[in-house]
Design a protein around this motif. Structure first.
Motif, PDB file in Angstrom:
ATOM      1  N   HIS A  52     -11.758  24.691  28.701  1.00 33.87           N
ATOM      2  CA  HIS A  52     -10.786  25.725  29.054  1.00 33.87           C
ATOM      3  C   HIS A  52     -11.459  26.840  29.867  1.00 33.87           C
ATOM      4  O   HIS A  52     -10.980  27.965  29.895  1.00 33.87           O
ATOM      5  N   GLY A  53     -12.583  26.513  30.484  1.00 31.61           N
ATOM      6  CA  GLY A  53     -13.306  27.515  31.250  1.00 31.61           C
ATOM      7  C   GLY A  53     -12.963  27.490  32.730  1.00 31.61           C
ATOM      8  O   GLY A  53     -13.404  28.346  33.491  1.00 31.61           O
ATOM      9  N   LEU A  54     -12.186  26.514  33.137  1.00 30.06           N
ATOM     10  CA  LEU A  54     -11.956  26.365  34.571  1.00 30.06           C
ATOM     11  C   LEU A  54     -11.116  27.508  35.148  1.00 30.06           C
ATOM     12  O   LEU A  54     -11.458  28.071  36.183  1.00 30.06           O
ATOM     13  N   LYS A  55     -10.027  27.835  34.479  1.00 28.89           N
ATOM     14  CA  LYS A  55      -9.136  28.845  35.067  1.00 28.89           C
ATOM     15  C   LYS A  55      -9.812  30.198  35.244  1.00 28.89           C
ATOM     16  O   LYS A  55      -9.751  30.781  36.334  1.00 28.89           O
ATOM     17  N   PRO A  56     -10.479  30.724  34.199  1.00 29.14           N
ATOM     18  CA  PRO A  56     -11.156  32.017  34.424  1.00 29.14           C
ATOM     19  C   PRO A  56     -12.246  31.934  35.484  1.00 29.14           C
ATOM     20  O   PRO A  56     -12.461  32.897  36.235  1.00 29.14           O
ATOM     21  N   LEU A  57     -12.899  30.793  35.573  1.00 32.22           N
ATOM     22  CA  LEU A  57     -13.953  30.643  36.574  1.00 32.22           C
ATOM     23  C   LEU A  57     -13.366  30.631  37.985  1.00 32.22           C
ATOM     24  O   LEU A  57     -13.852  31.325  38.888  1.00 32.22           O
ATOM     25  N   LEU A 117     -15.226  37.326  43.474  1.00 33.41           N
ATOM     26  CA  LEU A 117     -16.347  36.964  44.341  1.00 33.41           C
ATOM     27  C   LEU A 117     -15.880  36.580  45.747  1.00 33.41           C
ATOM     28  O   LEU A 117     -16.660  36.617  46.689  1.00 33.41           O
ATOM     29  N   LYS A 118     -14.614  36.189  45.860  1.00 36.49           N
ATOM     30  CA  LYS A 118     -14.024  35.867  47.152  1.00 36.49           C
ATOM     31  C   LYS A 118     -14.877  34.864  47.923  1.00 36.49           C
ATOM     32  O   LYS A 118     -15.174  35.060  49.110  1.00 36.49           O
ATOM     33  N   VAL A 119     -15.283  33.811  47.229  1.00 37.90           N
ATOM     34  CA  VAL A 119     -16.016  32.758  47.934  1.00 37.90           C
ATOM     35  C   VAL A 119     -15.069  32.075  48.916  1.00 37.90           C
ATOM     36  O   VAL A 119     -13.841  32.166  48.786  1.00 37.90           O
ATOM     37  N   GLU A 178     -27.054  34.267  50.158  1.00 40.12           N
ATOM     38  CA  GLU A 178     -27.135  35.445  49.293  1.00 40.12           C
ATOM     39  C   GLU A 178     -25.860  35.621  48.475  1.00 40.12           C
ATOM     40  O   GLU A 178     -25.905  36.078  47.327  1.00 40.12           O
ATOM     41  N   ARG A 179     -24.743  35.242  49.050  1.00 37.94           N
ATOM     42  CA  ARG A 179     -23.491  35.326  48.305  1.00 37.94           C
ATOM     43  C   ARG A 179     -23.410  34.233  47.245  1.00 37.94           C
ATOM     44  O   ARG A 179     -22.884  34.456  46.144  1.00 37.94           O
ATOM     45  N   ALA A 180     -23.910  33.063  47.571  1.00 33.99           N
ATOM     46  CA  ALA A 180     -23.924  31.974  46.584  1.00 33.99           C
ATOM     47  C   ALA A 180     -24.822  32.345  45.407  1.00 33.99           C
ATOM     48  O   ALA A 180     -24.473  32.111  44.241  1.00 33.99           O
ATOM     49  N   ARG A 181     -25.949  32.923  45.715  1.00 32.27           N
ATOM     50  CA  ARG A 181     -26.889  33.358  44.672  1.00 32.27           C
ATOM     51  C   ARG A 181     -26.249  34.409  43.761  1.00 32.27           C
ATOM     52  O   ARG A 181     -26.326  34.335  42.531  1.00 32.27           O
ATOM     53  N   ALA A 182     -25.582  35.368  44.367  1.00 33.14           N
ATOM     54  CA  ALA A 182     -24.896  36.391  43.569  1.00 33.14           C
ATOM     55  C   ALA A 182     -23.792  35.765  42.721  1.00 33.14           C
ATOM     56  O   ALA A 182     -23.590  36.142  41.556  1.00 33.14           O
TER      57      ALA A 182
END
Lengths: 97, 97, 97
Positions: free
Chosen positions: B11-16, B24-26, B67-71
Motif C-alpha cells: 500500500h506504499g505505491l499511492k503515497p510514493l 518532487l515533480k519528477v 542531482e534531482r534523482a539523487r534528491a
C-alpha cells in the motif's frame, strides 16, 4: 542488474526462478510479462495488443553484488538461448552509493 | 534512472507516486506489475503464472537529472525497505547525448 | 539498451515496432504495459490500480550493438515526444563480457 529474456512458450521460467531462489539465493527477482515484442526468430508477438498469444515475452530481472551476479549469469546461461542475458551496473540505495 | 521495488501488499505505491508527482515533480514515472518474483523475505510469488496473488511485485521507475534523482532517492527512501531502491545512469535522447 | 516511453493513446507503438523489426532489424524488442504512471503532461494514470484507463504507459525496450542502437535512436526519435527515449550501456552474456 541482470535481465533474462524468456518467452511464455519456453517453460524455462520455473526452473530458472527455482535455481535463483534455492541455489543462488539472489536477493530478489521480478518477472514481467510483455504485451508485445519480437526476438531473433523474427516473430512479432501480440502487436495487436489484444492478441492472446501464448508466446508473449517474459523478462526476468534480479540484482545482487557484482561477483554474485556474475556467478549467477554463469550458472543460468544454459537455461536460455545465447544473447538472452544482459546486465548493467546499478547503485543500491542502502549501500550509501 | 531510479527503480523502486514495492509489492501490492505494501500500500506504499499511492503515497510514493503522490510524493514524486506533487512534491518532487519528477519528469515522469511508470509502474509495472510483475507476474512473479521473490524478495528478501524469501517468498515466491505467483510462479504458477495463474496465481492471482494479492502480493505481486510492483516496480516503479522514473528518471530525472542526476542531482534531482539523487534528491528524490533521499526523499523517498523512507517509503520503502532498505535495499529496494536501485539507480543507474542513462542518456536521454533529447539532451544530445 | 534503449527504452522508449509511449502511451496507449499514442497509437505510435505499431509503426515503431514495424520500423524496428522491418527496417532497423534490431535483435529483439519487448513492450510492457504499465499499471500506473505520469508523464510530463502531469496526468496521473491509473493510480487506483483498478482504473481501466485507455492511456496507460507503454514501455518499449530493445538492445543492439552500440552503433546500431545509436542509429536506431536517430531513426525513431521522430516517432515520439522529446525526452521520451533513454538509453544505457549493457553487457550481453554471449559476448564474453
Amino acid at each position: 542488474m541482470v535481465r533474462v529474456y524468456l518467452s511464455e512458450s519456453d517453460h524455462g521460467l520455473k526452473p530458472l526462478l527455482k535455481c535463483l531462489h534455492d541455489e543462488l539465493k539472489v536477493r530478489g527477482a521480478t518477472v514481467t510479462r510483455g504485451v508485445a515484442g519480437f526476438g531473433a526468430s523474427g516473430v512479432v508477438h501480440g502487436t495487436s495488443l489484444v492478441d492472446l498469444s501464448a508466446d508473449l515475452p517474459l523478462v526476468l530481472e534480479f540484482f545482487d553484488r557484482p561477483e554474485r551476479a556474475r556467478a549467477a549469469i554463469e550458472r543460468i546461461k544454459d537455461f536460455v538461448q545465447p544473447g538472452h542475458i544482459v546486465s548493467w551496473s546499478v547503485n543500491v540505495e542502502s549501500s550509501g552509493n
